[in-house]
Design a protein around this motif. Structure first.
Motif, PDB file in Angstrom:
ATOM      1  N   HIS A  70       1.149  -1.106   0.236  1.00  0.00           N
ATOM      2  CA  HIS A  70      -0.158  -0.020  -0.373  1.00  0.00           C
ATOM      3  C   HIS A  70       0.772   1.382  -0.109  1.00  0.00           C
ATOM      4  O   HIS A  70       0.638   2.098  -0.917  1.00  0.00           O
ATOM      5  CB  HIS A  70      -0.530  -0.207   1.287  1.00  0.00           C
ATOM      6  N   TRP A  71       1.715   0.667   0.863  1.00  0.00           N
ATOM      7  CA  TRP A  71       2.345   2.174   1.375  1.00  0.00           C
ATOM      8  C   TRP A  71       3.892   2.960   0.066  1.00  0.00           C
ATOM      9  O   TRP A  71       4.267   3.633   0.070  1.00  0.00           O
ATOM     10  CB  TRP A  71       3.160   1.935   2.355  1.00  0.00           C
ATOM     11  N   ASN A  72       4.175   1.550  -0.372  1.00  0.00           N
ATOM     12  CA  ASN A  72       5.268   1.633  -1.265  1.00  0.00           C
ATOM     13  C   ASN A  72       5.266   1.302  -3.212  1.00  0.00           C
ATOM     14  O   ASN A  72       5.673   2.204  -3.768  1.00  0.00           O
ATOM     15  CB  ASN A  72       6.869   0.280  -0.803  1.00  0.00           C
ATOM     16  N   TRP A  73       4.343   1.233  -3.234  1.00  0.00           N
ATOM     17  CA  TRP A  73       3.948   0.354  -4.838  1.00  0.00           C
ATOM     18  C   TRP A  73       2.511   0.771  -4.968  1.00  0.00           C
ATOM     19  O   TRP A  73       1.712   0.215  -6.506  1.00  0.00           O
ATOM     20  CB  TRP A  73       3.992  -1.604  -4.935  1.00  0.00           C
ATOM     21  N   GLU A  74       1.546   1.461  -4.666  1.00  0.00           N
ATOM     22  CA  GLU A  74       0.321   2.594  -4.961  1.00  0.00           C
ATOM     23  C   GLU A  74       0.269   3.189  -6.108  1.00  0.00           C
ATOM     24  O   GLU A  74       1.605   4.504  -5.543  1.00  0.00           O
ATOM     25  CB  GLU A  74      -0.090   2.456  -3.444  1.00  0.00           C
ATOM     26  N   SER A  75       0.676   2.682  -7.283  1.00  0.00           N
ATOM     27  CA  SER A  75       0.509   4.005  -8.025  1.00  0.00           C
ATOM     28  C   SER A  75       0.333   5.329  -7.774  1.00  0.00           C
ATOM     29  O   SER A  75       0.975   6.459  -8.453  1.00  0.00           O
ATOM     30  CB  SER A  75       1.057   3.572  -9.371  1.00  0.00           C
ATOM     31  N   THR A  76      -1.309   5.261  -7.460  1.00  0.00           N
ATOM     32  CA  THR A  76      -1.926   6.485  -7.576  1.00  0.00           C
ATOM     33  C   THR A  76      -1.386   7.624  -6.639  1.00  0.00           C
ATOM     34  O   THR A  76      -0.735   8.885  -6.964  1.00  0.00           O
ATOM     35  CB  THR A  76      -4.007   6.251  -7.028  1.00  0.00           C
ATOM     36  N   GLY A  82       1.988  15.853  -4.259  1.00  0.00           N
ATOM     37  CA  GLY A  82       2.446  17.185  -4.352  1.00  0.00           C
ATOM     38  C   GLY A  82       0.760  17.493  -4.853  1.00  0.00           C
ATOM     39  O   GLY A  82       0.817  19.006  -4.951  1.00  0.00           O
ATOM     40  N   VAL A  83      -0.543  16.718  -4.931  1.00  0.00           N
ATOM     41  CA  VAL A  83      -1.808  17.253  -5.544  1.00  0.00           C
ATOM     42  C   VAL A  83      -1.849  17.604  -3.902  1.00  0.00           C
ATOM     43  O   VAL A  83      -2.210  16.270  -3.405  1.00  0.00           O
ATOM     44  CB  VAL A  83      -2.236  15.925  -5.937  1.00  0.00           C
ATOM     45  N   PRO A  84      -2.911  18.343  -2.947  1.00  0.00           N
ATOM     46  CA  PRO A  84      -3.406  18.308  -2.367  1.00  0.00           C
ATOM     47  C   PRO A  84      -4.680  17.142  -2.530  1.00  0.00           C
ATOM     48  O   PRO A  84      -5.004  16.643  -2.651  1.00  0.00           O
ATOM     49  CB  PRO A  84      -4.114  19.505  -1.903  1.00  0.00           C
ATOM     50  N   PRO A  85      -4.939  17.047  -0.991  1.00  0.00           N
ATOM     51  CA  PRO A  85      -6.065  15.945  -0.799  1.00  0.00           C
ATOM     52  C   PRO A  85      -7.018  16.590  -0.983  1.00  0.00           C
ATOM     53  O   PRO A  85      -7.676  17.629  -1.115  1.00  0.00           O
ATOM     54  CB  PRO A  85      -6.329  15.070   0.338  1.00  0.00           C
ATOM     55  N   LEU A  86      -8.169  15.805  -0.963  1.00  0.00           N
ATOM     56  CA  LEU A  86     -10.169  16.877  -1.423  1.00  0.00           C
ATOM     57  C   LEU A  86     -10.354  16.801   0.246  1.00  0.00           C
ATOM     58  O   LEU A  86     -10.328  15.921   0.830  1.00  0.00           O
ATOM     59  CB  LEU A  86     -10.361  15.635  -1.779  1.00  0.00           C
ATOM     60  N   ASN A  87     -11.050  17.497   0.260  1.00  0.00           N
ATOM     61  CA  ASN A  87     -11.654  17.632   1.485  1.00  0.00           C
ATOM     62  C   ASN A  87     -13.728  17.294   1.088  1.00  0.00           C
ATOM     63  O   ASN A  87     -14.638  17.733   0.190  1.00  0.00           O
ATOM     64  CB  ASN A  87     -11.811  19.312   1.964  1.00  0.00           C
ATOM     65  N   LEU A  88     -14.171  17.196   2.104  1.00  0.00           N
ATOM     66  CA  LEU A  88     -15.637  16.651   2.391  1.00  0.00           C
ATOM     67  C   LEU A  88     -16.002  18.178   2.284  1.00  0.00           C
ATOM     68  O   LEU A  88     -17.109  17.809   1.700  1.00  0.00           O
ATOM     69  CB  LEU A  88     -15.603  15.491   3.532  1.00  0.00           C
ATOM     70  N   GLU A  89     -15.832  19.360   2.479  1.00  0.00           N
ATOM     71  CA  GLU A  89     -16.871  20.407   2.652  1.00  0.00           C
ATOM     72  C   GLU A  89     -16.742  20.415   1.107  1.00  0.00           C
ATOM     73  O   GLU A  89     -15.272  21.258   0.521  1.00  0.00           O
ATOM     74  CB  GLU A  89     -15.838  21.464   3.292  1.00  0.00           C
ATOM     75  N   PRO A  90     -17.323  20.841  -0.138  1.00  0.00           N
ATOM     76  CA  PRO A  90     -17.591  21.012  -1.918  1.00  0.00           C
ATOM     77  C   PRO A  90     -16.715  22.642  -1.292  1.00  0.00           C
ATOM     78  O   PRO A  90     -15.622  22.541  -2.123  1.00  0.00           O
ATOM     79  CB  PRO A  90     -18.992  21.353  -1.725  1.00  0.00           C
ATOM     80  N   SER A  91     -16.711  23.721  -1.037  1.00  0.00           N
ATOM     81  CA  SER A  91     -16.850  25.111  -0.880  1.00  0.00           C
ATOM     82  C   SER A  91     -14.678  25.236  -0.889  1.00  0.00           C
ATOM     83  O   SER A  91     -14.214  25.225  -1.201  1.00  0.00           O
ATOM     84  CB  SER A  91     -17.016  25.803  -0.028  1.00  0.00           C
ATOM     85  N   LYS A  92     -14.393  23.883   0.363  1.00  0.00           N
ATOM     86  CA  LYS A  92     -12.374  23.822   0.104  1.00  0.00           C
ATOM     87  C   LYS A  92     -12.163  23.685  -1.261  1.00  0.00           C
ATOM     88  O   LYS A  92     -11.432  23.336  -1.003  1.00  0.00           O
ATOM     89  CB  LYS A  92     -12.765  23.530   1.424  1.00  0.00           C
ATOM     90  N   ASN A  93     -12.816  22.320  -1.346  1.00  0.00           N
ATOM     91  CA  ASN A  93     -12.298  22.280  -3.152  1.00  0.00           C
ATOM     92  C   ASN A  93     -12.520  23.179  -4.162  1.00  0.00           C
ATOM     93  O   ASN A  93     -12.044  22.627  -5.341  1.00  0.00           O
ATOM     94  CB  ASN A  93     -13.248  20.946  -3.653  1.00  0.00           C
ATOM     95  N   SER A  94     -13.279  24.114  -4.102  1.00  0.00           N
ATOM     96  CA  SER A  94     -13.407  25.426  -5.120  1.00  0.00           C
ATOM     97  C   SER A  94     -11.718  25.283  -5.857  1.00  0.00           C
ATOM     98  O   SER A  94     -12.113  25.892  -6.837  1.00  0.00           O
ATOM     99  CB  SER A  94     -14.179  26.638  -5.063  1.00  0.00           C
TER     100      SER A  94
END
Length: 152
Positions: A70-76, A82-94
């Motif tokens: 999971h930690w070493n071979w997960e290609s995604t 460096g891409v910020p993770p998505l938040n559950l609150e939609p306004s923070k993903n704008s």
């Protein structure tokens, strides 16, 4: 002395010591320290250590390799470094809708974007048009008025 007398004497002495601890306390607070004579589990400490180690080892045989994968071979995880993770609150993903996402990949990502948008797109469209033309020509679709044509 019988075993019931020993148990009664033990309970009595424990209740006295608990009462003393309760009276004296620590910094004047009333606290109760339950008397512990031995472990409530069967076997001694070595048995308990062996049992716990064997159980943990059995679990880790299955857990750790999956965590390594999971930690070493997960290609995604590597692709979206460096891409910020998505938040559950939609306004923070704008912020995602106001940026050009190919800048995340760096210079090489921009180069490939330019190659595909400006060089590869036109030959692919031309090839598709050629395939449509050849399909129409092969099925004789350009000659649909032949039966009304006169020989002059």
């Amino acid at each position: 002395a019988s075993s019931s007398d020993l148990g009664a004497m033990l309970r009595q002495s424990l209740s006295r010591s608990a009462a003393l601890v309760r009276q004296r306390g620590w910094k004047g607070e009333a606290q109760y320290i339950p008397p512990t004579i031995m472990s409530p589990y069967q076997g001694g400490p070595i048995y308990q250590w062996l049992r716990a180690s064997i159980i943990k080892g059995r679990r880790d045989i299955y857990r750790e390799p999956s965590r390594w994968l999971h930690w070493n071979w997960e290609s995604t995880r590597h692709a979206f470094y460096g891409v910020p993770p998505l938040n559950l609150e939609p306004s923070k993903n704008s912020w995602r809708y106001f940026i050009e996402t190919s800048y995340y990949g760096g210079l090489q990502d921009k180069v490939w974007e330019g190659i595909y948008f400006y060089w590869v797109t036109y030959p692919i469209v031309a090839l598709m048009c050629l395939f449509v033309y050849k399909g129409l020509h092969f099925n004789d679709k350009f000659n649909f008025m032949a039966k009304w044509r006169t020989e002059d």
